[in-house]
Design a protein around this motif. Structure first.
Motif, PDB file in Angstrom:
ATOM      1  N   THR A 173       0.844  -1.134   0.016  1.00  0.00           N
ATOM      2  CA  THR A 173       0.108  -0.018   0.013  1.00  0.00           C
ATOM      3  C   THR A 173       1.037   1.127   0.001  1.00  0.00           C
ATOM      4  OG1 THR A 173      -1.757  -1.017   1.151  1.00  0.00           O
ATOM      5  CG2 THR A 173      -1.864   1.372   1.417  1.00  0.00           C
ATOM      6  N   TYR A 174       1.841   1.221   0.821  1.00  0.00           N
ATOM      7  CA  TYR A 174       2.724   2.560   0.826  1.00  0.00           C
ATOM      8  C   TYR A 174       3.690   2.690  -0.498  1.00  0.00           C
ATOM      9  CZ  TYR A 174       1.727   2.047   5.937  1.00  0.00           C
ATOM     10  OH  TYR A 174       1.223   1.890   7.267  1.00  0.00           O
ATOM     11  N   LEU A 175       3.986   1.539  -0.922  1.00  0.00           N
ATOM     12  CA  LEU A 175       4.766   1.813  -2.088  1.00  0.00           C
ATOM     13  C   LEU A 175       3.634   2.147  -3.316  1.00  0.00           C
ATOM     14  CD1 LEU A 175       6.937   1.362  -3.914  1.00  0.00           C
ATOM     15  CD2 LEU A 175       6.536  -1.006  -4.125  1.00  0.00           C
ATOM     16  N   ALA A 176       2.519   1.694  -3.372  1.00  0.00           N
ATOM     17  CA  ALA A 176       1.635   2.314  -4.339  1.00  0.00           C
ATOM     18  C   ALA A 176       1.262   3.746  -4.244  1.00  0.00           C
ATOM     19  CB  ALA A 176       0.108   1.303  -4.005  1.00  0.00           C
ATOM     20  N   ILE A 177       1.048   4.077  -2.694  1.00  0.00           N
ATOM     21  CA  ILE A 177       0.832   5.520  -2.637  1.00  0.00           C
ATOM     22  C   ILE A 177       1.656   6.364  -3.255  1.00  0.00           C
ATOM     23  CG2 ILE A 177       0.574   7.295  -0.903  1.00  0.00           C
ATOM     24  CD1 ILE A 177      -1.040   5.125   0.864  1.00  0.00           C
ATOM     25  N   ILE A 178       3.159   5.899  -2.915  1.00  0.00           N
ATOM     26  CA  ILE A 178       4.336   6.641  -3.282  1.00  0.00           C
ATOM     27  C   ILE A 178       4.364   6.763  -4.830  1.00  0.00           C
ATOM     28  CG2 ILE A 178       6.822   6.771  -3.479  1.00  0.00           C
ATOM     29  CD1 ILE A 178       6.790   5.574  -0.794  1.00  0.00           C
ATOM     30  N   CYS A 179       3.979   5.746  -5.393  1.00  0.00           N
ATOM     31  CA  CYS A 179       4.021   5.553  -6.853  1.00  0.00           C
ATOM     32  C   CYS A 179       2.968   6.456  -7.554  1.00  0.00           C
ATOM     33  CB  CYS A 179       3.919   4.093  -7.406  1.00  0.00           C
ATOM     34  SG  CYS A 179       5.393   3.230  -7.085  1.00  0.00           S
ATOM     35  N   TRP A 180       1.888   6.361  -6.968  1.00  0.00           N
ATOM     36  CA  TRP A 180       0.740   6.909  -7.532  1.00  0.00           C
ATOM     37  C   TRP A 180       0.922   8.559  -7.375  1.00  0.00           C
ATOM     38  CZ3 TRP A 180      -3.034   6.476 -10.692  1.00  0.00           C
ATOM     39  CH2 TRP A 180      -3.741   5.445 -10.757  1.00  0.00           C
ATOM     40  N   SER A 181       1.669   8.958  -6.176  1.00  0.00           N
ATOM     41  CA  SER A 181       1.851  10.356  -5.897  1.00  0.00           C
ATOM     42  C   SER A 181       2.910  10.882  -6.973  1.00  0.00           C
ATOM     43  CB  SER A 181       2.126  10.308  -4.491  1.00  0.00           C
ATOM     44  OG  SER A 181       1.310  10.117  -3.405  1.00  0.00           O
ATOM     45  N   LEU A 182       4.052  10.172  -7.241  1.00  0.00           N
ATOM     46  CA  LEU A 182       5.010  10.874  -8.011  1.00  0.00           C
ATOM     47  C   LEU A 182       4.245  10.797  -9.411  1.00  0.00           C
ATOM     48  CD1 LEU A 182       7.882   8.608  -7.005  1.00  0.00           C
ATOM     49  CD2 LEU A 182       7.434  10.995  -6.355  1.00  0.00           C
ATOM     50  N   LEU A 183       3.475   9.799  -9.805  1.00  0.00           N
ATOM     51  CA  LEU A 183       2.925  10.045 -11.236  1.00  0.00           C
ATOM     52  C   LEU A 183       1.810  10.994 -11.454  1.00  0.00           C
ATOM     53  CD1 LEU A 183       2.287   8.577 -14.162  1.00  0.00           C
ATOM     54  CD2 LEU A 183       0.457   7.258 -12.920  1.00  0.00           C
ATOM     55  N   LEU A 184       0.939  10.979 -10.188  1.00  0.00           N
ATOM     56  CA  LEU A 184      -0.091  12.079 -10.553  1.00  0.00           C
ATOM     57  C   LEU A 184       0.606  13.485 -10.200  1.00  0.00           C
ATOM     58  CD1 LEU A 184      -2.842  10.067  -8.729  1.00  0.00           C
ATOM     59  CD2 LEU A 184      -2.979  10.802 -10.888  1.00  0.00           C
ATOM     60  N   LYS A 185       1.529  13.787  -9.497  1.00  0.00           N
ATOM     61  CA  LYS A 185       2.103  15.057  -9.456  1.00  0.00           C
ATOM     62  C   LYS A 185       2.753  15.581 -10.706  1.00  0.00           C
ATOM     63  CE  LYS A 185       3.962  18.538  -7.112  1.00  0.00           C
ATOM     64  NZ  LYS A 185       3.120  19.683  -6.492  1.00  0.00           N
ATOM     65  N   GLY A 186       3.282  14.625 -11.195  1.00  0.00           N
ATOM     66  CA  GLY A 186       3.958  14.831 -12.681  1.00  0.00           C
ATOM     67  C   GLY A 186       2.639  15.263 -13.693  1.00  0.00           C
ATOM     68  N   ILE A 187       1.656  14.568 -13.484  1.00  0.00           N
ATOM     69  CA  ILE A 187       0.573  14.811 -14.426  1.00  0.00           C
ATOM     70  C   ILE A 187       0.115  16.252 -14.150  1.00  0.00           C
ATOM     71  CG2 ILE A 187      -1.680  14.094 -14.997  1.00  0.00           C
ATOM     72  CD1 ILE A 187      -0.981  11.183 -14.754  1.00  0.00           C
ATOM     73  N   HIS A 188      -0.106  16.452 -12.991  1.00  0.00           N
ATOM     74  CA  HIS A 188      -0.813  17.870 -12.441  1.00  0.00           C
ATOM     75  C   HIS A 188       0.085  18.916 -12.841  1.00  0.00           C
ATOM     76  CE1 HIS A 188      -4.399  16.766  -9.941  1.00  0.00           C
ATOM     77  NE2 HIS A 188      -3.900  15.350  -9.875  1.00  0.00           N
ATOM     78  N   ASP A 189       1.383  18.639 -12.605  1.00  0.00           N
ATOM     79  CA  ASP A 189       2.210  20.021 -13.151  1.00  0.00           C
ATOM     80  C   ASP A 189       2.339  20.164 -14.438  1.00  0.00           C
ATOM     81  OD1 ASP A 189       3.014  20.142 -10.467  1.00  0.00           O
ATOM     82  OD2 ASP A 189       4.665  19.026 -10.447  1.00  0.00           O
ATOM     83  N   SER A 190       2.080  19.120 -15.325  1.00  0.00           N
ATOM     84  CA  SER A 190       2.111  19.267 -16.679  1.00  0.00           C
ATOM     85  C   SER A 190       0.836  19.901 -16.968  1.00  0.00           C
ATOM     86  CB  SER A 190       2.228  18.069 -17.297  1.00  0.00           C
ATOM     87  OG  SER A 190       3.488  17.297 -16.851  1.00  0.00           O
TER      88      SER A 190
END
Length: 239
Positions: free
Chosen positions: A184-201
């Motif tokens: 779960t923790y790894l999934a949250i970190i991966c999702w956060s990094l992915l979605l952060k990049g999308i949101h910034d873009s």
């Protein structure tokens, strides 16, 4: 009247004894930890609301979105309101940890027919059916299979279903929770990094782009849930 009162008192005493026995088990201790974490979170939220009301509102919104629509929606909600990566990750980790620590013992008690919580009966039944559907597949790969089952961003592969599957695989509570929470923790970190990049873009194109992403995720999850409900209802009518 006296007999009715005596019956009610006896029932209450039996329920109290039963809960004392349940809380003395390993699953009971896990439930206590989950409830304590939930209580502490509420207290901290109360203090935070007095000092930072705007952030507290966002925290409540992110928590509710995560619980109702999943981690992707919850994480996106946080980024839509320009929260830091660390805050979003930490908050979602706390939320999902509490959910697992509270849900897992209740699922075990429900499975053993020790406790029946009427408002959660449908949820428990649905989780049980889903867990049983994935049990054989995950059993082939063991612990690694359970870890990736929780980590993968597919529908109904979250931590609550994961810990239910872990129980069906006869894993000890401690091992089950370690595997599920790690995934779960790894999934949250991966999702956060992915979605952060999308949101910034997308933020460079429109200030409302982040909110649109959250809306799309919520509508998608709602649509999937509705389709699953209609399909299940149709099957019940046929049978």
């Amino acid at each position: 009247m006296i007999k009715i009162k005596d019956l009610k008192n006896n029932t209450r005493c039996e329920e109290e004894r039963m809960w004392k026995k349940l809380l003395a088990t390993e699953e009971g201790h896990i439930l206590e930890i989950g409830l304590i974490m939930a209580l502490l979170s509420i207290i901290l939220l109360g203090f935070g609301y007095l000092r930072f009301p705007e952030k507290a509102h966002v925290f409540i919104g992110m928590s509710a979105t995560n619980i109702l629509f999943g981690r992707a929606a919850g994480i996106s909600f946080g980024f839509a309101f320009e929260l830091s990566n660390v805050f979003v990750i930490t908050t979602n980790i706390v939320i999902e940890t509490i959910l697992v620590l509270v849900f897992y013992p209740l699922f075990v008690f429900s499975w053993r027919s020790l406790v029946v919580i009427r408002p959660l009966r449908r949820v428990m039944k649905r989780m049980r059916i889903t867990a049983e559907a994935h049990e054989d597949t995950i059993r082939k790969y063991g612990i690694i299979g359970l870890f990736f089952f929780v980590w993968l961003p597919f529908w109904m592969t979250g931590p609550m279903v994961g810990c239910a599957v872990g129980y069906l695989l006869c894993l000890s509570p401690r091992k089950n929770l370690i595997i599920v929470l790690s995934g779960t923790y790894l999934a949250i970190i991966c999702w956060s990094l992915l979605l952060k990049g999308i949101h910034d873009s997308v933020a460079t194109y429109s200030p409302y782009a982040s909110i649109i992403i959250v809306t799309i995720i919520v509508l998608t999850i709602t649509g999937i849930s509705l389709l699953r409900f209609l399909r299940h209802r149709h099957k019940n009518r046929i049978s």
